[in-house]
Enzyme design. Structure first.
Site, mmCIF file in Angstrom:
data_model
loop_
_atom_site.group_PDB
_atom_site.id
_atom_site.type_symbol
_atom_site.label_atom_id
_atom_site.label_comp_id
_atom_site.label_asym_id
_atom_site.label_seq_id
_atom_site.Cartn_x
_atom_site.Cartn_y
_atom_site.Cartn_z
ATOM 1 N NE ARG A 115 -3.751 -0.362 2.412
ATOM 2 C CZ ARG A 115 -4.366 -0.889 3.477
ATOM 3 N NH1 ARG A 115 -4.207 -0.335 4.661
ATOM 4 N NH2 ARG A 115 -5.137 -1.948 3.363
ATOM 5 N NE ARG A 160 -3.035 1.506 9.347
ATOM 6 C CZ ARG A 160 -3.814 0.479 8.996
ATOM 7 N NH1 ARG A 160 -4.567 0.559 7.910
ATOM 8 N NH2 ARG A 160 -3.851 -0.631 9.715
ATOM 9 C CE LYS A 203 -6.890 -1.730 10.654
ATOM 10 N NZ LYS A 203 -7.760 -2.332 9.632
ATOM 11 C CE LYS A 240 -8.302 2.424 8.689
ATOM 12 N NZ LYS A 240 -9.348 1.619 8.036
ATOM 13 C CB CYS A 290 -13.715 -4.192 0.188
ATOM 14 S SG CYS A 290 -14.304 -5.884 0.348
ATOM 15 C CB CYS A 341 -9.087 -9.755 1.165
ATOM 16 S SG CYS A 341 -9.354 -9.456 2.921
ATOM 17 C CB CYS A 378 -15.365 -10.156 5.749
ATOM 18 S SG CYS A 378 -14.186 -8.926 6.314
ATOM 19 C CB CYS A 418 -12.194 -2.637 3.525
ATOM 20 S SG CYS A 418 -11.331 -3.612 4.754
HETATM 21 FE FE1 SRM Z 1 -9.408 -2.526 5.300
HETATM 22 C C1 SRM Z 1 -8.116 -5.234 6.821
HETATM 23 C C2 SRM Z 1 -8.312 -3.661 2.420
HETATM 24 C C3 SRM Z 1 -10.108 0.466 4.011
HETATM 25 C C4 SRM Z 1 -11.421 -1.806 8.047
HETATM 26 N N1 SRM Z 1 -8.336 -4.144 4.797
HETATM 27 C C5 SRM Z 1 -7.882 -5.128 5.611
HETATM 28 C C6 SRM Z 1 -6.944 -6.075 4.841
HETATM 29 C C7 SRM Z 1 -5.552 -5.561 4.997
HETATM 30 C C8 SRM Z 1 -7.091 -7.572 5.180
HETATM 31 C C9 SRM Z 1 -6.203 -8.154 6.234
HETATM 32 O O1 SRM Z 1 -6.103 -7.603 7.347
HETATM 33 O O2 SRM Z 1 -5.644 -9.208 5.960
HETATM 34 C C10 SRM Z 1 -7.483 -5.847 3.402
HETATM 35 C C11 SRM Z 1 -6.493 -6.118 2.275
HETATM 36 C C12 SRM Z 1 -7.237 -6.632 1.072
HETATM 37 C C13 SRM Z 1 -6.412 -6.690 -0.142
HETATM 38 O O3 SRM Z 1 -6.252 -7.791 -0.692
HETATM 39 O O4 SRM Z 1 -5.947 -5.652 -0.583
HETATM 40 C C14 SRM Z 1 -8.048 -4.460 3.516
HETATM 41 N N2 SRM Z 1 -9.132 -1.717 3.581
HETATM 42 C C15 SRM Z 1 -8.756 -2.371 2.453
HETATM 43 C C16 SRM Z 1 -8.892 -1.505 1.220
HETATM 44 C C17 SRM Z 1 -7.845 -1.749 0.164
HETATM 45 C C18 SRM Z 1 -10.314 -1.715 0.639
HETATM 46 C C19 SRM Z 1 -10.537 -1.192 -0.755
HETATM 47 O O5 SRM Z 1 -10.992 -2.012 -1.561
HETATM 48 O O6 SRM Z 1 -10.317 -0.016 -1.035
HETATM 49 C C20 SRM Z 1 -8.849 -0.121 1.887
HETATM 50 C C21 SRM Z 1 -7.458 0.416 2.029
HETATM 51 C C22 SRM Z 1 -7.454 1.754 2.690
HETATM 52 C C23 SRM Z 1 -6.132 2.440 2.707
HETATM 53 O O7 SRM Z 1 -5.694 2.877 1.650
HETATM 54 O O8 SRM Z 1 -5.565 2.575 3.783
HETATM 55 C C24 SRM Z 1 -9.398 -0.447 3.265
HETATM 56 N N3 SRM Z 1 -10.485 -0.918 5.957
HETATM 57 C C25 SRM Z 1 -10.740 0.182 5.197
HETATM 58 C C26 SRM Z 1 -11.791 0.955 5.788
HETATM 59 C C27 SRM Z 1 -12.400 2.214 5.210
HETATM 60 C C28 SRM Z 1 -11.924 3.455 5.864
HETATM 61 O O9 SRM Z 1 -10.948 3.444 6.625
HETATM 62 O O10 SRM Z 1 -12.543 4.487 5.619
HETATM 63 C C29 SRM Z 1 -12.173 0.291 6.939
HETATM 64 C C30 SRM Z 1 -13.345 0.696 7.876
HETATM 65 C C31 SRM Z 1 -12.990 1.806 8.805
HETATM 66 C C32 SRM Z 1 -12.304 1.276 10.020
HETATM 67 O O11 SRM Z 1 -11.075 1.181 10.005
HETATM 68 O O12 SRM Z 1 -12.987 0.913 10.988
HETATM 69 C C33 SRM Z 1 -11.349 -0.872 7.038
HETATM 70 N N4 SRM Z 1 -9.681 -3.356 7.203
HETATM 71 C C34 SRM Z 1 -10.610 -2.940 8.120
HETATM 72 C C35 SRM Z 1 -10.629 -3.879 9.216
HETATM 73 C C36 SRM Z 1 -11.531 -3.798 10.474
HETATM 74 C C37 SRM Z 1 -10.829 -3.059 11.554
HETATM 75 C C38 SRM Z 1 -11.599 -3.089 12.844
HETATM 76 O O13 SRM Z 1 -11.464 -2.163 13.615
HETATM 77 O O14 SRM Z 1 -12.312 -4.036 13.120
HETATM 78 C C39 SRM Z 1 -9.692 -4.886 8.891
HETATM 79 C C40 SRM Z 1 -9.338 -6.131 9.726
HETATM 80 C C41 SRM Z 1 -8.387 -5.825 10.813
HETATM 81 O O15 SRM Z 1 -7.836 -4.738 10.941
HETATM 82 O O16 SRM Z 1 -8.189 -6.754 11.611
HETATM 83 C C42 SRM Z 1 -9.132 -4.530 7.625
HETATM 84 FE FE1 SF4 Z 2 -11.109 -8.053 3.071
HETATM 85 FE FE2 SF4 Z 2 -13.226 -7.822 4.587
HETATM 86 FE FE3 SF4 Z 2 -11.732 -5.698 4.066
HETATM 87 FE FE4 SF4 Z 2 -13.209 -6.708 2.177
HETATM 88 S S1 SF4 Z 2 -13.979 -5.825 4.068
HETATM 89 S S2 SF4 Z 2 -11.046 -6.116 1.966
HETATM 90 S S3 SF4 Z 2 -13.150 -8.863 2.621
HETATM 91 S S4 SF4 Z 2 -11.096 -7.433 5.222
#
Ligand code: SRM
Ligand code: SF4
Length: 557
Positions: A78, A147, A211, A213, A432, A438, A477, A481
């Protein structure tokens, strides 16, 4: 990196961080291990702070297992860009890296970053170096740190937006980890001796519990979904001047199915601050989370739980104690939408900005839709910049009047200009990544939503709603994201081909949606949504959004 006796009963990740020697771990040695395409578990955890995730290709998982091969390990990287801005030279470099080392595509994320997928271990270091050569970095795009900071990507729309963008960049830079590990491991910089105080005055040895944000929103547009941020700053404008920010804390989208102690939460506004207080207030908020965030259970370690458990009043009191003064009351503001405005827009600097629809943020070439080639060609002649939106779209920014036509011609030639035939539903969709990269996905999202929208579009068109902007979001899931719980229509993958359907988020991102039906397959989704869309077409009030309609009609509670 053995984990010592867990006397404090904290999450094992806390020891991993502490014993990583400020994010070094054994990554450097592990990269050179030719026996496996993977890294040791402990290193994969620390690697996140460097902006990379170990993944494997889930499409070939079963086949590889049958053949007794290890999973096809690969890495996601990233790339940070505060507020999501890149120069044409940087775009060309990213384009090249994606072809040379990754799967040939570029993903524009929901937080205005770039992602590469499918990078093999042997290419990880070269990819990192190429990214750094392009004057970009991956540091702290993942991991338990702050981040990149989101911001409305159209800074020349107004002087206020331009100023807000500068604050986003400042915050992003200020909260970077101070450790030299990144430079040593990836850029072959000389190793330095470290001590806790010298290295991470804010994060200390264990960094944050989870994390973190930050986002800056500029009303009336909430395109960064400020309510989903751990810490948000909403710009307050008076007589065309940025006079300060309303501060919001405690947003987050993630949850775990079947565990009601986890949930998405919208941030609370806690008061107004002046611009000169921004960094200090952000730092104190992060310090509170560092000191009080849950370090025992990572599922409850985000600031939203710290605030939910201790109360907003406690949080404000603690913040004001650390600041040494009280926050002023929130000032009035109004959000109208969390979507993007497509097409050409003239900036106050007389340059042009073109917001281009990029389906689910995936930049690649397809038959009759050669987006990657188009953007490469644009980058070759473009003198302005590229800006990512929080809705996974792209702004070709700061275009000179004289270049506008040529850029338009390139887009048309490659079939990628904003297609006027796209419905408002498709234009307001987010999905996402989910499968195949993922590791947490239960179901498809990015690879499936477009074809589901094809079918929903038939219903939309039959009911004359093609111009209606309805936000539709899908995630594989419940981690959220794609901020699926903020879609007027939201889908969350439960198992392959099955989704929970949520309805009724507001159109401006200040209300979550509500569970409507569980475990629906495609036929079930269409059957359930068709009558609702039809009644929306027939019975909505003037300017009533889909999210508001389903509430008024009590389709959901
Ligand atoms: Fe996310 C984890 C992709 C924005 C909440 N996110 C992941 C991971 C890294 C999976 C992992 O932990 O193994 C995903 C990688 C997938 C892949 O193959 O690329 C992933 N998140 C993404 C992206 C690429 C989605 C997209 O299609 O655009 C976004 C990258 C953002 C960036 O550039 O930094 C992305 N993730 C978000 C958002 C949206 C936001 O921040 O506005 C959220 C919800 C807001 C939040 O943080 O609560 C988000 N991602 C999560 C979570 C849940 C965190 C939690 O508090 O429960 C995880 C899982 C974790 O952290 O354990 C996660
Ligand atoms: Fe992966 Fe779930 Fe985030 Fe989608 S929402 S990128 S399935 S961790």
């Amino acid at each position: 990196m053995a984990v010592k006796n867990n006397k404090e009963n904290v999450s094992p990740d806390e020891y991993l961080k502490e014993e990583s020697n400020y994010l070094r771990g054994t990554i450097e040695d592990s990269l050179n291990d030719p026996i496996t395409g993977s890294l040791p578990y402990e290193d994969t955890k620390i690697l996140k702070f460097h902006g990379s995730y170990q993944q494997h290709d889930r499409d070939v998982e079963k086949e590889r297992k049958k053949q007794k091969l290890e999973p096809l390990y690969q890495f996601m990287i990233r790339v940070r860009a505060a507020g999501g801005v890149a120069t044409p030279a940087q775009w060309l470099a990213l384009d090249k890296i994606s072809s040379e080392y990754a799967d040939g595509t570029l993903k524009l994320t929901t937080r205005q970053s770039f992602q590469f997928h499918g990078i093999f271990k042997k290419n990880l270091k070269s990819s990192m170096q190429s990214i750094n050569n392009a004057l970009m970095t991956t540091i702290a795009t993942c991991g338990d740190v702050n981040r990149n900071v989101m911001c409305n990507p159209n800074p020349f729309k107004s002087a206020v937006a331009e100023e807000a963008y500068k604050y986003a960049a400042e915050l992003s830079e200020y909260f970077l980890p101070k450790s030299n590990a990144y430079y040593e491991i990836w850029l072959n910089k000389e190793k330095v001796k470290t001590t806790q105080e010298e290295v991470e005055p804010l994060y200390k040895k264990r960094y944050l519990p989870r994390k973190f944000k930050i986002g800056i929103a500029i009303p009336p547009n909430n395109d960064i979904d400020v309510y989903a941020s751990d810490l948000g700053f909403t710009v307050i404008e008076e007589k065309g001047k940025l006079v300060g920010f309303n501060v919001s804390v405690g947003g987050g989208m993630g949850a775990t199915f079947g565990d009601e102690t986890t949930y998405p939460r919208l941030a609370d506004y806690i008061g107004f601050i002046k611009p000169e207080e921004l960094i200090n207030v952000a730092e104190k908020v992060i310090e509170i989370q560092r000191d009080y965030g849950n370090r025992k259970d990572r599922k409850h370690a985000r600031i939203k739980y710290t605030i939910a458990h201790r109360g907003v009043d406690w949080f404000v009191e603690e913040l004001e104690k650390r600041l040494g003064y009280a926050l002023e009351p929130n000032k009035p503001f109004h959000f109208t939408t969390n979507g993007d405005l497509y097409g050409w827009l003239k900036g106050i600097n007389n340059k042009w900005f073109y917001t281009l629809f990029v389906e689910n943020g995936r930049v690649k070439d397809q038959e009759n839709y050669t987006l990657k080639s188009a953007l490469r060609e644009v980058a070759e002649i473009h003198t302005g910049d590229f800006r990512l939106t929080g809705n996974q779209n792209l702004i070709i920014g700061n275009v000179e009047e004289k270049d506008k036509q040529q850029i338009e011609e390139i887009l048309i030639k490659h079939g990628v200009q904003n297609d006027v035939t796209h419905t408002g539903l498709r234009r307001n969709a987010i999905a996402c990544v989910a499968l195949n990269t993922c590791g947490l996905a239960f179901a498809e999202a990015e690879r499936y939503l477009p074809s589901l929208i094809d079918k929903l579009d038939t219903i939309i068109r039959d009911n004359g709603l093609e111009e209606e902007a309805i936000t539709i979001r899908m995630t594989g899931c419940p981690n959220g994201c794609g901020r699926s719980r903020l879609g007027e229509i939201g889908f969350i993958g439960k198992s392959p081909g099955r989704y929970n359907v949520y309805l009724g988020a507001s159109h401006n991102g200040d209300r979550l949606n509500t569970l409507y039906r569980e475990m629906l397959d495609e036929a079930g989704i269409l059957k359930e949504l068709e009558p609702i869309i039809k009644s929306y077409a027939e019975e909505r009030e003037e300017k009533e959004t889909f999210g508001d309609f389903v509430h008024r009609k009590k389709i959901i509670d």
